[in-house]
Structure formats: structure tokens, C-alpha cells
Design a protein around this motif. Structure first.
Motif, mmCIF file in Angstrom:
data_model
loop_
_atom_site.group_PDB
_atom_site.id
_atom_site.type_symbol
_atom_site.label_atom_id
_atom_site.label_comp_id
_atom_site.label_asym_id
_atom_site.label_seq_id
_atom_site.Cartn_x
_atom_site.Cartn_y
_atom_site.Cartn_z
ATOM 1 N N THR A 273 3.071 2.734 8.301
ATOM 2 C CA THR A 273 2.641 3.720 8.985
ATOM 3 C C THR A 273 1.523 4.610 8.356
ATOM 4 O OG1 THR A 273 4.508 3.927 10.634
ATOM 5 C CG2 THR A 273 2.955 5.796 10.559
ATOM 6 N N TYR A 274 2.000 5.005 7.228
ATOM 7 C CA TYR A 274 1.079 5.986 6.320
ATOM 8 C C TYR A 274 -0.236 5.184 5.919
ATOM 9 C CZ TYR A 274 -0.783 8.905 2.771
ATOM 10 O OH TYR A 274 -1.572 9.671 1.990
ATOM 11 N N ILE A 275 -0.043 3.894 5.610
ATOM 12 C CA ILE A 275 -1.020 3.108 5.362
ATOM 13 C C ILE A 275 -2.044 2.745 6.183
ATOM 14 C CG2 ILE A 275 -1.869 0.797 4.636
ATOM 15 C CD1 ILE A 275 0.539 0.509 2.840
ATOM 16 N N LYS B 80 -4.301 6.620 9.620
ATOM 17 C CA LYS B 80 -4.964 7.557 8.860
ATOM 18 C C LYS B 80 -4.733 9.010 9.518
ATOM 19 C CE LYS B 80 -9.705 6.910 10.639
ATOM 20 N NZ LYS B 80 -9.431 6.111 11.620
ATOM 21 N N GLU B 81 -4.585 9.145 10.789
ATOM 22 C CA GLU B 81 -4.650 10.392 11.295
ATOM 23 C C GLU B 81 -3.232 11.226 10.733
ATOM 24 O OE1 GLU B 81 -6.789 7.761 14.206
ATOM 25 O OE2 GLU B 81 -5.062 7.753 13.096
ATOM 26 N N ARG C 94 -2.102 11.034 7.586
ATOM 27 C CA ARG C 94 -2.202 11.458 6.100
ATOM 28 C C ARG C 94 -2.506 12.870 6.032
ATOM 29 N NH1 ARG C 94 -5.862 6.296 4.738
ATOM 30 N NH2 ARG C 94 -4.766 4.516 5.669
ATOM 31 N N GLN C 95 -1.405 13.759 6.460
ATOM 32 C CA GLN C 95 -1.333 15.191 6.143
ATOM 33 C C GLN C 95 -0.477 15.524 4.835
ATOM 34 O OE1 GLN C 95 -3.609 17.196 7.925
ATOM 35 N NE2 GLN C 95 -4.139 15.154 9.187
ATOM 36 N N LEU D 238 2.453 13.005 3.493
ATOM 37 C CA LEU D 238 2.344 12.295 2.203
ATOM 38 C C LEU D 238 3.215 12.324 1.524
ATOM 39 C CD1 LEU D 238 0.744 11.028 -0.121
ATOM 40 C CD2 LEU D 238 -0.289 13.439 -0.589
ATOM 41 N N PHE E 232 6.114 10.034 2.604
ATOM 42 C CA PHE E 232 5.475 8.625 2.346
ATOM 43 C C PHE E 232 6.096 8.538 1.018
ATOM 44 C CE2 PHE E 232 2.040 6.473 -0.100
ATOM 45 C CZ PHE E 232 2.218 5.288 0.334
ATOM 46 N N GLN E 233 5.883 9.515 0.077
ATOM 47 C CA GLN E 233 6.232 9.218 -1.372
ATOM 48 C C GLN E 233 7.942 9.184 -1.441
ATOM 49 O OE1 GLN E 233 4.570 9.110 -4.267
ATOM 50 N NE2 GLN E 233 2.654 9.163 -3.113
ATOM 51 N N THR F 113 3.286 9.775 16.876
ATOM 52 C CA THR F 113 3.154 8.508 16.002
ATOM 53 C C THR F 113 3.029 7.330 17.253
ATOM 54 O OG1 THR F 113 4.496 9.524 14.427
ATOM 55 C CG2 THR F 113 4.664 7.054 14.711
#
Length: 291
Positions: free
Chosen positions: A41-43, A46-47, A49-50, A54, A57-58, A270
Motif C-alpha cells: 500500500t505504501y509503495i 503515494k497519497e 506517504r505521510q 511512513l 510502513f517501517q 485507503t
């Protein structure tokens, strides 16, 4: 059930039951799939990617690697070998990174409600510090106590180094997450009191509760059982936590990726963004602050 520490030798000779292997394997695979969804989803979206996402995601990357470590531990006989070494290292480093990143996420959520972007504006440095700190801890634990059979998986066997290398961080993160959750919700309530329209207030309040608190609650849910397990172990001394508590721990911990994925999937934002991505359309009306 024998436990880590002085009883490690006995535990080394113990074989895991088919039930335990099945639980570890099932939970790990589900957790891996959930974390993978967030990474994808993160990849692709792009909207989203706040700064907050992030961090999720990590955390998901860490959950994937930790789940892989738990998969390696899902074997009937726990013995000292290369798999044991790799599995212990994966769990030590990536679980600890996940815990510390969860702490950072909770603090960032609160600071965001205060309009403070200290963490958001320094995420790269924050991530470097988190991974470096945990790499040092993992290497320190390995060279001093190594990774070896320690019950139902391979890990450090010294109670002191279990505390220094991992559980002290879990205890700290648990306390801070609970405090930050309370402060975040309280701060948002103060802000929402300025909204005059009752209907708008109700809708906004519900969305803020869901959006700001769910990932923090996931962390608390995931780590409350292992925290109790460790506290019982310290308090009971020669006695050991029950098999039921152990089974609950090995069933819940690998599922962090899945629970975080459920939080992400439940977001209407999402869902709309994925729908637009799949259909190849663009919807400029999608709000990133929806639930």
C-alpha cells in the motif's frame, strides 16, 4: 512449562508440541501477509506517504522480518544450529525495532495534535537512530549471551540481558503508548470543542478516535500478554507462567502486521485510493483526513 533462564537446559531437551508449532506458524504467516499488504500500500498509494504512515510502513517491514523469524522457530525440536542463530537475531533486532518505532509513532501522534512537527520533520534522522540503537543492542546481546535455545524459540537465555536488550524497551513503550493515547485523545477533544455543529463534531470526533488511536491500541494489545508473561516470571521466581499464557503470547505477538493491516484496510480513504489505483482513475475529492 519451563521458561528461559536457569531452566534453559531442560527447555533445550523439550520438543514443541504440534499445537505450538501450528500456532506459531499460522500466526507468523498471517502477520507476514498483513505487514506485506501495508508495505505494498505504501509503495503504490503515494497519497498515503505521510509521516505517520511512513512509521507504520517501517513497523510493517520489521513485522515481516520478525514473522520470518517466528516461522523459522516453528519446528518440533529446538536445537543450537544456524537456523537458531538466524531466528534469534531476527526476533531480537526487528521486534525491538518495531517496539521502539511504535513508541515513536505514539509520541508523533500526540505532537501532531499539538501542531508540533519535530519528529515529522526529522524522520530520516529518527529512523537512523532507531535502527542504529537496536543494531548495537542486538550485537551486544549476541556477543555477550549469544542466541541459543531458550524455550519455545531461540533467543538470549540470560534474564538480565532479556531485560536490557528487549523487555525494558517493551515496558517503557507500553507505558508511553498508554499515556500518549490518553493525551492524544484529550487534546483532540479540546480541539473539537471549537466545532459548533454537533453533527460535524460527532463525525469528526469518531474519525479522530479511530485514525489517531487504532495503531497505538494495536501495539498495546500485541504486547500486553508478553509483558504480563515477563512480569509473572520475575515475580514468581522459581515458578513459571502457565502454558496457556505462553500459547497466548506466541499466538498474538506475530499478528501485529495483520492487526495493523486491518486498521489500514478499514480506512475509507485507503479503500477509495486502492479502488482508484486499480481502476486507473484519479479522485481529487478523496480526503486524507477521513477515517
Amino acid at each position: 512449562a519451563e521458561y528461559m533462564g536457569e531452566n534453559t537446559k531442560k527447555m533445550t531437551d523439550q520438543e514443541l508440541s504440534g499445537q505450538e508449532v501450528g500456532i506459531i506458524l499460522s500466526s507468523s504467516i498471517l502477520g507476514f501477509i498483513g505487514a506485506l499488504f501495508i508495505v505494498v500500500t505504501y509503495i503504490f498509494i503515494k497519497e498515503l506517504r505521510q509521516p505517520g504512515f511512513l512509521l507504520i510502513f517501517q513497523i510493517s517491514l520489521c513485522n515481516m522480518m520478525s514473522a520470518l523469524g517466528f516461522v523459522l522457530s516453528a519446528r518440533v525440536s529446538i536445537k543450537q544450529d544456524t537456523i537458531c542463530l538466524i531466528q534469534g537475531g531476527l526476533i531480537q533486532f526487528f521486534d525491538n525495532c518495531s517496539v521502539v518505532l511504535g513508541l515513536v509513532y505514539a509520541i508523533n501522534a500526540y505532537l501532531t495534535t499539538k501542531g508540533n512537527k519535530t519528529i515529522a520533520n526529522n524522520l530520516t534522522l529518527t529512523l537512523i537512530l532507531v535502527y542504529t540503537l537496536n543494531l548495537i543492542l542486538a550485537l551486544l546481546v549476541y556477543f555477550i549471551n549469544s542466541f541459543q535455545p531458550a524455550g519455545r524459540w531461540c533467543w538470549v537465555t540470560s534474564p538480565v540481558w532479556q531485560l536490557i536488550g528487549f523487555y525494558a524497551w517493551v515496558f517503557l513503550a507500553m507505558i508511553i503508548n498508554i499515556v500518549m493515547y490518553h493525551l492524544t485523545i484529550s487534546e483532540m477533544k479540546k480541539y473539537l470543542k471549537g466545532i459548533d455543529d454537533p453533527a460535524l463534531y460527532s463525525t469528526a470526533q469518531r474519525k479522530i478516535f479511530q485514525r489517531m488511536g487504532k495503531h497505538i491500541l494495536v501495539f498495546i494489545i500485541i504486547w500486553i500478554v508478553p509483558t504480563l508473561l515477563r512480569l509473572f516470571d520475575y515475580m514468581l521466581e522459581d515458578n513459571n507462567p502457565s502454558d496457556e499464557l505462553w500459547l497466548a503470547a506466541i499466538m498474538i505477538v506475530p499478528l501485529q502486521g495483520l492487526l495493523n493491516a486491518i486498521v489500514v484496510i478499514s480506512s475509507t480513504t485507503t479503500q477509495k485510493l486502492w479502488k482508484a489505483r486499480i481502476l486507473g482513475t484519479s479522485d481529487n475529492q478523496i480526503s486524507l483526513i477521513s477515517d
